[in-house]
Enzyme design. Structure first.
Site, mmCIF file in Angstrom:
data_model
loop_
_atom_site.group_PDB
_atom_site.id
_atom_site.type_symbol
_atom_site.label_atom_id
_atom_site.label_comp_id
_atom_site.label_asym_id
_atom_site.label_seq_id
_atom_site.Cartn_x
_atom_site.Cartn_y
_atom_site.Cartn_z
ATOM 1 C CD GLU A 1 -3.088 -1.024 2.177
ATOM 2 O OE1 GLU A 1 -3.030 -0.163 3.075
ATOM 3 O OE2 GLU A 1 -4.047 -1.805 2.049
ATOM 4 C CD GLU B 1 -3.640 -5.928 3.321
ATOM 5 O OE1 GLU B 1 -4.506 -5.208 3.864
ATOM 6 O OE2 GLU B 1 -2.417 -5.697 3.391
HETATM 7 O O1 AHR Z 1 -5.015 -5.841 7.203
HETATM 8 C C1 AHR Z 1 -4.966 -4.679 7.958
HETATM 9 C C2 AHR Z 1 -4.288 -3.531 7.223
HETATM 10 O O2 AHR Z 1 -5.099 -3.103 6.175
HETATM 11 C C3 AHR Z 1 -2.972 -3.843 6.572
HETATM 12 O O3 AHR Z 1 -1.895 -3.716 7.442
HETATM 13 C C4 AHR Z 1 -2.879 -2.799 5.494
HETATM 14 O O4 AHR Z 1 -2.133 -3.239 4.390
HETATM 15 C C5 AHR Z 1 -4.317 -2.502 5.160
HETATM 16 O O5 AHR Z 1 -4.555 -1.166 5.101
#
Ligand code: AHR
Length: 498
Positions: free
Chosen positions: A176, A294
């Site tokens: 990210e 994610e």
């Molecule tokens: O999964 C929780 C968080 O969400 C992670 O650390 C990040 O990559 C995302 O914003």
């Protein structure tokens, strides 16, 4: 209430989208809250083995069918120095942790993670520090893990008890990095410069690795431009572009919550188009796929500001409607099986997770069950089913089918799987199901998740109420099909034997 409008689902085993990649059943373990410490790893706990791994968590992770495990973050990755986490445990430095505001004891590091993956039988996926880290650290990490010759870092690995290289294939080029909350956040220009050189250096350490670029962290702001620039500049080096998304029922509106599939489908298709555009005109472009590394429901346990260093543990308690959302995500991934070939649920245990522990044991959250069940379709081919269904209007998204469907085919076992989410809160929907290529068997296996309480949750000692049921039904065949009623707010997987 309760009427049964007609829908139609037509499957044709020739209409193949792509393979349901086993890597779609990936997961994610971040140094955050109690995911690692107190989740995966619990030194001194009677529930842990001699290496400190929680045996009960391992067993639950096996039941979940995890194929690929991403580590060490997440936001954590962007402040992590992997060298802090190797060597004798008692000598490792304890550091303040910059992403989530904790303290990192470094007792679980690279060797602990990779041995854990081996025990679990899952493929490791390491995300490098593209925030505060350097290219040289990333290259050395690959050397430590994968080098077979006697080099400095490979010999450090040997000193730490591991002779054979681990052979880690998947490496993320940061997490990210487009997000201002990220340590070492960069603009697309600076990120792609860094990532290009990191890719080059890491491949000099091991040319067989697969690289995943940090795509847009979410779908806010100018996410299209970020992805376009990343693809344009990194297309000759990367194998995947990563996407993230979290959804939530903030309006407490069931049908709108489960309408998130429209965004998901659209965003995947836009990024697929960007990949094609980046490759257009090249004689032999490097294949690039999407790693949705994610994804989950996450909106309750967010702490202070959304990405503030809130010292929050992200211990989301999932309910029945969240379990239905798992079906919605997988349906979308299956419908795009040609391009989405990696997906990692965030996360494995305690932190926005299907497995929840305390010092005495664990319970399985309702979201656990659909994930485990969809995983059984890995290796099948996803089919492009034709679906007509009653529809509903969602502001900003237009008309959506109440039935959200994906299908897959197991050629060896000669079985079609129909995955059907009925997102009608109060509407059972009867559907005519046809198999174009001939009569299915009249005995159909049914897996169904259904519960009267959309907000029903589990807790310690009480994790049996929101669970699937299975049965075999005898359908009455007419021509190549039959009629089946999908109950209101339910998720059903029908297995048709051909
Ligand atoms: O999964 C929780 C968080 O969400 C992670 O650390 C990040 O990559 C995302 O914003």
């Amino acid at each position: 209430m309760g009427q049964q409008p007609r829908a139609r689902i037509k499957v044709d085993t020739d209409r193949v989208i792509g393979v349901v990649d086993p890597r779609l059943f990936g997961n994610f373990a971040e140094h955050l809250g109690r995911c690692i410490y107190g989740g995966i790893f619990d030194e001194g706990s009677p529930l842990a083995d001699s290496d400190g791994y929680r045996r009960d968590v391992m067993e639950a992770a096996r039941g979940l069918g995890v194929s690929l495990l991403r580590w060490p973050g997440g936001n954590f990755a962007s402040g992590y120095n992997w060298k802090d986490g190797i060597g004798p445990r008692d000598k490792r430095p304890v550091r303040p942790e910059g992403a989530w505001g904790g303290v990192e004891p470094n007792r679980f590091g690279t060797d602990e993670f990779l041995r854990y993956c081996e025990r679990l039988g899952v493929q490791p996926y390491i995300c490098i520090n593209a925030g505060l880290g350097t290219i040289e650290e990333a290259r050395e990490w690959v050397e430590y893990v994968n080098e077979s010759r006697h080099t400095y870092w490979a010999d450090q690995r040997r000193k730490n008890g591991r002779d054979k290289p681990y052979g880690v294939k998947y490496w993320g080029l940061g997490n990210e990095i487009d997000g201002p909350w990220q340590l070492g956040h960069k603009n697309a220009e600076d990120y792609t410069k860094f990532a290009l050189e990191a890719a080059k250096a890491m491949r000099r350490a091991d040319e067989s690795i697969a690289l995943i670029a940090s795509g847009s962290s979410n779908f806010r702001g100018d996410w299209v431009t970020w992805n376009r620039v990343v693809l344009e500049r990194l297309k000759s080096e990367i194998d995947f572009i990563s996407l993230h998304t979290y959804i939530g029922n903030r309006e407490n509106n069931f049908e709108r919550f489960l309408a998130a599939s429209a965004d998901l489908d659209e965003r995947i298709e836009v990024v697929e188009g960007l990949i094609r555009a980046a490759q257009a005109g090249a004689a032999n472009p490097r294949p690039i796929h999407i790693a949705f590394d994610e994804w989950n429901v996450w909106y309750r346990a967010r702490g202070g500001g959304e990405f503030a260093t809130g010292r929050t543990r992200l211990e989301e308690i999932y309910n029945y409607e969240d379990a239905l959302a798992m079906g919605m995500f997988f349906n979308s991934f299956f419908r795009h099986a040609n391009i989405v070939t990696i997906a990692n649920l965030a996360q494995l245990v305690n932190v926005i997770a299907p497995i929840f522990t305390n010092e005495k044991g664990l319970f399985l959250q309702p979201i656990y069950f659909p994930i485990a069940e969809y995983g059984k379709q890995r290796g099948n081919v996803a089919l492009n089913a034709l679906v007509t269904s009653p529809e509903y209007e969602v502001p900003g998204k237009g008309k959506l089918k109440y039935l959200d469907v994906s299908a897959s085919y197991d050629g060896k076992g000669k079985a079609v799987y129909l995955n059907v989410l009925n997102r009608g809160e109060n509407m059972d929907i009867s559907a005519r199901i046809d198999n174009v290529e001939g009569k299915p068997d009249a005995q159909v296996d049914v897996w169904e998740m259904n519960h009267a309480g959309l907000k029903a949750t589990h807790t310690f000692g009480d994790d049996h109420k929101v669970r699937p049921v299975t049965r075999t039904v005898r359908v009455s065949l007419r021509a190549n099909g039959f009629t089946y009623t999908f109950p209101r707010h339910s998720l059903t997987i029908l297995k048709l034997k051909l």
